[in-house]
Design an enzyme around this catalytic site. Structure first.
Site, short mmCIF file in Angstrom:
data_model
loop_
_atom_site.label_atom_id
_atom_site.label_comp_id
_atom_site.label_asym_id
_atom_site.label_seq_id
_atom_site.Cartn_x
_atom_site.Cartn_y
_atom_site.Cartn_z
N ALA A 66 12.19 -17.32 -31.16
CA ALA A 66 12.17 -16.80 -29.79
C ALA A 66 12.01 -15.28 -29.88
CB ALA A 66 13.48 -17.14 -29.10
N GLY A 111 13.19 -20.91 -33.15
CA GLY A 111 12.38 -21.65 -32.16
C GLY A 111 11.02 -22.06 -32.70
N GLU A 114 11.67 -25.18 -34.53
CA GLU A 114 11.97 -26.21 -33.52
C GLU A 114 10.69 -26.68 -32.82
OE1 GLU A 114 15.01 -23.62 -31.86
OE2 GLU A 114 16.46 -25.26 -32.03
N GLU A 134 19.41 -18.81 -36.84
CA GLU A 134 20.23 -18.42 -35.68
C GLU A 134 21.63 -17.97 -36.07
OE1 GLU A 134 18.26 -21.07 -35.83
OE2 GLU A 134 17.10 -21.21 -33.97
N1 DAK Z 1 11.02 -11.64 -31.89
C1 DAK Z 1 10.41 -10.46 -31.61
N2 DAK Z 1 9.77 -9.73 -32.53
C2 DAK Z 1 9.77 -10.17 -33.80
C3 DAK Z 1 10.38 -11.40 -34.17
C4 DAK Z 1 11.04 -12.15 -33.13
N3 DAK Z 1 11.62 -13.34 -33.38
N4 DAK Z 1 10.20 -11.59 -35.48
C5 DAK Z 1 9.50 -10.50 -35.93
N5 DAK Z 1 9.24 -9.67 -34.91
C6 DAK Z 1 8.53 -8.41 -34.96
C7 DAK Z 1 9.34 -7.35 -35.72
O1 DAK Z 1 10.29 -6.76 -34.86
C8 DAK Z 1 8.24 -6.41 -36.14
O2 DAK Z 1 7.90 -5.59 -35.05
P1 DAK Z 1 7.60 -4.02 -35.25
O3 DAK Z 1 8.82 -3.47 -35.88
O4 DAK Z 1 6.39 -4.00 -36.16
O5 DAK Z 1 7.33 -3.53 -33.87
C9 DAK Z 1 7.06 -7.33 -36.42
O6 DAK Z 1 7.34 -8.54 -35.74
C10 DAK Z 1 6.91 -7.65 -37.90
O7 DAK Z 1 8.17 -8.11 -38.36
P2 DAK Z 1 8.87 -7.52 -39.69
O8 DAK Z 1 8.52 -6.10 -39.87
O9 DAK Z 1 10.30 -7.90 -39.63
O10 DAK Z 1 8.10 -8.37 -40.80
P3 DAK Z 1 8.63 -8.79 -42.22
O11 DAK Z 1 7.47 -9.35 -42.95
O12 DAK Z 1 9.40 -7.69 -42.88
O13 DAK Z 1 9.70 -9.97 -41.95
C11 DAK Z 1 10.47 -12.02 -40.90
C12 DAK Z 1 9.24 -11.19 -41.39
C13 DAK Z 1 9.91 -13.22 -40.15
C14 DAK Z 1 11.28 -12.48 -42.08
C15 DAK Z 1 11.32 -11.11 -39.96
O14 DAK Z 1 10.47 -10.54 -38.98
C16 DAK Z 1 12.40 -11.86 -39.26
O15 DAK Z 1 13.46 -12.17 -39.84
N6 DAK Z 1 12.18 -12.13 -37.97
C17 DAK Z 1 13.18 -12.69 -37.10
C18 DAK Z 1 13.38 -14.15 -37.40
C19 DAK Z 1 14.40 -14.71 -36.43
O16 DAK Z 1 15.59 -14.44 -36.58
N7 DAK Z 1 13.88 -15.38 -35.43
C20 DAK Z 1 14.68 -15.76 -34.26
C21 DAK Z 1 15.48 -16.97 -34.57
S1 DAK Z 1 16.51 -17.33 -33.18
C22 DAK Z 1 17.24 -20.58 -26.44
C23 DAK Z 1 17.31 -21.47 -27.46
C24 DAK Z 1 16.76 -21.15 -28.67
C25 DAK Z 1 16.22 -19.92 -28.91
C26 DAK Z 1 16.13 -19.03 -27.87
C27 DAK Z 1 16.64 -19.36 -26.64
N8 DAK Z 1 17.83 -20.91 -25.17
C28 DAK Z 1 18.51 -22.19 -25.08
C29 DAK Z 1 17.62 -20.07 -24.06
C30 DAK Z 1 15.68 -19.59 -30.20
C31 DAK Z 1 16.24 -18.65 -30.96
C32 DAK Z 1 15.56 -18.24 -32.17
O17 DAK Z 1 14.41 -18.51 -32.44
#
Ligand code: DAK
Length: 260
Positions: A66, A111, A114, A134
């Site tokens: 997300a 997400g 998922e 998460e």
């Molecule tokens: N959201 C927004 N931007 C993101 C992002 C994300 N999930 N993942 C990466 N980016 C952005 C980074 O901020 C960065 O932006 P800039 O700094 O360049 O502006 C750009 O993408 C490149 O990322 P990195 O510089 O971090 O790239 P790396 O190769 O170093 O690392 C990575 C890649 C995928 C390992 C890292 O970016 C990372 O850990 N990303 C976050 C992964 C994550 O935690 N995803 C979210 C999981 S929680 C809901 C239910 C469910 C959900 C939501 C709502 N409800 C019931 C309402 C779901 C939740 C989730 O998905």
């Protein structure tokens, strides 16, 4: 239809829907979820589309979860509406009359993992990484991860992935049943297209009934599910494709499916 966050292309009965927010590693925001829902809804009605493939743009990510930048600012009401909207997209994919394949070209996290799990099949590039991180954000998976992951990989493997938040490699994902095939990065799309075309060449009413039998049957007890399968089996005998398939067998020729 024009989309801000998606690219849609049709290649011989296979529709490719590419989530196109590479700067945010294709993270899902409400606009993208709305567009995915609209695109899938319209492709389901397209007369020549038989299979839908979801993938991510760029060579780094399928979907990195997300959109955290947006989610950080959510009020509880916005979070609820995002939850309902996305839940309905995932059900739309599972209940779609079309087979939906995830071509996982990179990170599929939170997400993103998922979304891939809501698809019928998952094909991954060998450098893809998947996970439910998460826990590292102080939350739990909220788009069905706690339910779909254990159904695919088993309870304790799912718990370990969710307790640790660690990513698994494509090879490990294959080993535990989280993906169905792994290909070299530059071969992922051609293999996906090939599999999609094989499925597209089959009689689509029977494909749809298989999907329904598996999807709905998994939610029932076994006795009810077997009866449900019998009902759907009976329904096949109302189709021209059933008559054509069986005639073609005895006439030693290829069947010509009409999807009716
Ligand atoms: N959201 C927004 N931007 C993101 C992002 C994300 N999930 N993942 C990466 N980016 C952005 C980074 O901020 C960065 O932006 P800039 O700094 O360049 O502006 C750009 O993408 C490149 O990322 P990195 O510089 O971090 O790239 P790396 O190769 O170093 O690392 C990575 C890649 C995928 C390992 C890292 O970016 C990372 O850990 N990303 C976050 C992964 C994550 O935690 N995803 C979210 C999981 S929680 C809901 C239910 C469910 C959900 C939501 C709502 N409800 C019931 C309402 C779901 C939740 C989730 O998905």
């Amino acid at each position: 239809m024009v989309y801000n966050n998606l690219l849609v292309e049709i290649d011989q009965r296979v529709a490719w829907v590419t989530i196109n927010r590479p700067k945010a590693l294709n993270a899902l925001n409400p606009d993208t979820i709305n567009e995915l829902s609209a695109a899938i809804g319209s492709l389901e009605q397209h007369p020549s589309v038989k299979v839908i493939v979801l993938t991510g743009s760029g060579d780094k990510a399928f979907v990195a979860g997300a959109d955290l930048a947006l989610m950080k600012t959510f009020s509880p009401v916005q979070a609820r509406s995002f939850a309902l909207q996305t839940g309905s997209l995932f059900r739309q994919i599972e209940n779609s009359p079309r087979v939906v394949i995830a071509a996982i070209n990179g990170y599929a996290l939170g997400g993103g993992c998922e979304l891939a799990m809501a698809c019928d099949l998952r094909l991954a590039a060998e450098q893809a990484q998947m996970g439910q991180p998460e826990i590292n954000l102080g939350i739990i998976p909220g788009w069905g991860g706690t339910q779909r992951l254990p159904r695919l990989v088993g309870v304790s493997r799912a718990k370990e992935m969710m307790f640790t938040g660690e990513m698994v490699s494509a090879q490990r994902a294959l080993q535990i049943g989280l993906v169905d095939h792994v290909f070299a990065q530059d071969e992922l799309f051609s293999h996906t297209q090939k599999l999609a075309q094989t499925i597209a060449s089959k009689p689509q009413i029977a494909i749809r009934l298989i999907k329904e039998a598996v999807q709905n049957g998994m939610e029932m007890d076994k006795e009810k599910a077997i009866r449900y399968e019998a009902d759907l089996f009976g329904l096949c005998f109302t189709t021209e494709d059933q008559r054509e398939g069986m005639s073609a067998f005895f006439e030693k020729r290829s069947a010509v499916w009409k999807d009716c």
